[in-house]
Write a protein that holds these residues in place. Structure first.
Motif, short mmCIF file in Angstrom:
data_model
loop_
_atom_site.label_atom_id
_atom_site.label_comp_id
_atom_site.label_asym_id
_atom_site.label_seq_id
_atom_site.Cartn_x
_atom_site.Cartn_y
_atom_site.Cartn_z
N GLY A 66 -17.46 63.84 -35.81
CA GLY A 66 -17.20 62.41 -35.70
C GLY A 66 -17.38 61.88 -34.29
O GLY A 66 -18.25 61.05 -34.04
N VAL A 67 -16.57 62.34 -33.34
CA VAL A 67 -16.66 61.87 -31.96
C VAL A 67 -17.49 62.81 -31.09
O VAL A 67 -17.83 62.49 -29.96
CB VAL A 67 -15.27 61.67 -31.32
N ALA A 68 -17.83 63.97 -31.61
CA ALA A 68 -18.65 64.96 -30.90
C ALA A 68 -19.34 65.85 -31.93
O ALA A 68 -18.94 65.88 -33.10
CB ALA A 68 -17.78 65.81 -29.98
N SER A 69 -20.37 66.54 -31.48
CA SER A 69 -21.08 67.48 -32.35
C SER A 69 -21.25 68.80 -31.63
O SER A 69 -21.36 68.84 -30.40
CB SER A 69 -22.45 66.93 -32.73
N LEU A 70 -21.29 69.86 -32.41
CA LEU A 70 -21.53 71.19 -31.87
C LEU A 70 -22.86 71.67 -32.42
O LEU A 70 -23.09 71.64 -33.64
CB LEU A 70 -20.41 72.15 -32.31
N PHE A 71 -23.76 72.06 -31.53
CA PHE A 71 -25.06 72.58 -31.90
C PHE A 71 -25.05 74.07 -31.61
O PHE A 71 -24.65 74.49 -30.53
CB PHE A 71 -26.16 71.87 -31.11
N TYR A 72 -25.51 74.89 -32.57
CA TYR A 72 -25.39 76.34 -32.43
C TYR A 72 -26.45 77.05 -33.24
O TYR A 72 -27.04 76.48 -34.16
CB TYR A 72 -24.00 76.80 -32.88
N THR A 73 -26.68 78.31 -32.89
CA THR A 73 -27.54 79.17 -33.70
C THR A 73 -26.64 80.17 -34.42
O THR A 73 -25.51 80.41 -34.01
CB THR A 73 -28.56 79.95 -32.84
N GLY A 74 -27.16 80.75 -35.47
CA GLY A 74 -26.37 81.72 -36.25
C GLY A 74 -25.49 81.04 -37.26
O GLY A 74 -25.58 79.86 -37.52
N LYS A 75 -24.61 81.83 -37.84
CA LYS A 75 -23.67 81.31 -38.82
C LYS A 75 -22.48 80.68 -38.10
O LYS A 75 -22.18 81.03 -36.96
CB LYS A 75 -23.20 82.43 -39.73
N GLY A 85 -22.11 68.36 -27.81
CA GLY A 85 -22.72 67.06 -27.59
C GLY A 85 -21.66 65.99 -27.73
O GLY A 85 -21.02 65.86 -28.78
N ILE A 86 -21.44 65.24 -26.66
CA ILE A 86 -20.45 64.16 -26.69
C ILE A 86 -21.00 63.00 -25.86
O ILE A 86 -21.46 63.20 -24.74
CB ILE A 86 -19.07 64.63 -26.19
N ALA A 87 -21.03 61.82 -26.45
CA ALA A 87 -21.53 60.60 -25.79
C ALA A 87 -22.96 60.81 -25.28
O ALA A 87 -23.30 60.44 -24.16
CB ALA A 87 -20.60 60.15 -24.68
N LYS A 88 -23.81 61.45 -26.09
CA LYS A 88 -25.22 61.72 -25.78
C LYS A 88 -25.41 62.65 -24.58
O LYS A 88 -26.48 62.71 -24.00
CB LYS A 88 -25.99 60.42 -25.53
N PHE A 90 -25.01 66.74 -23.28
CA PHE A 90 -24.92 68.08 -23.84
C PHE A 90 -24.39 69.05 -22.80
O PHE A 90 -24.84 69.06 -21.66
CB PHE A 90 -26.28 68.54 -24.36
N ILE A 91 -23.43 69.89 -23.20
CA ILE A 91 -22.79 70.85 -22.32
C ILE A 91 -22.92 72.22 -22.97
O ILE A 91 -22.50 72.41 -24.11
CB ILE A 91 -21.31 70.50 -22.13
N SER A 92 -23.50 73.18 -22.23
CA SER A 92 -23.61 74.54 -22.73
C SER A 92 -22.22 75.18 -22.72
O SER A 92 -21.52 75.15 -21.72
CB SER A 92 -24.57 75.35 -21.87
N LEU A 93 -21.83 75.77 -23.83
CA LEU A 93 -20.52 76.42 -23.94
C LEU A 93 -20.60 77.92 -23.72
O LEU A 93 -19.57 78.59 -23.67
CB LEU A 93 -19.90 76.12 -25.30
N ASP A 94 -21.80 78.45 -23.60
CA ASP A 94 -21.98 79.88 -23.38
C ASP A 94 -22.23 80.13 -21.91
O ASP A 94 -22.98 79.41 -21.26
CB ASP A 94 -23.15 80.41 -24.20
#
Length: 97
Positions: A66-75, A85-88, A90-94
């Motif tokens: 809703g207010v943010a999205s998580l983009f990821y590979t794998g299951k 991804g928040i407010a257009k 993108f921040i790498s979490l790894d």
């Protein structure tokens, strides 16, 4: 009372903006394309960006919150290459090795 209602209005506006600016998969592909083309530069950078954008669409999944999205590979139970991804933005979490 006035201060409390003002704070609530600011909070509601912030939430509305975050929902409106929640990045889509197209936004993420554009981010990956720009990141790849900037890292290489020139004509090869454009080609790398185009390839990265196409590959991102095939490899990455999006979890919309809703207010943010998580983009990821794998299951979803075993994610890799995670980006928030928040407010257009993108921040790498790894962590980078």
């Amino acid at each position: 009372m006035k201060r409390k209602s003002g704070s609530i209005i600011v909070l509601v506006i912030a939430i509305i903006l975050l929902v409106a600016l929640n990045p889509t998969m197209a936004d993420f592909k554009a981010y990956q394309k720009k990141k790849a083309s900037d890292s290489v530069g020139g004509l090869f950078g454009k080609l790398a960006g185009d390839a990265s954008s196409a590959i991102s669409g095939m490899l990455f999944e999006r979890a919309n919150y809703g207010v943010a999205s998580l983009f990821y590979t794998g299951k979803q139970s075993n994610m890799g290459n995670r980006y928030l991804g928040i407010a257009k933005v993108f921040i790498s979490l790894d962590s980078r090795k």
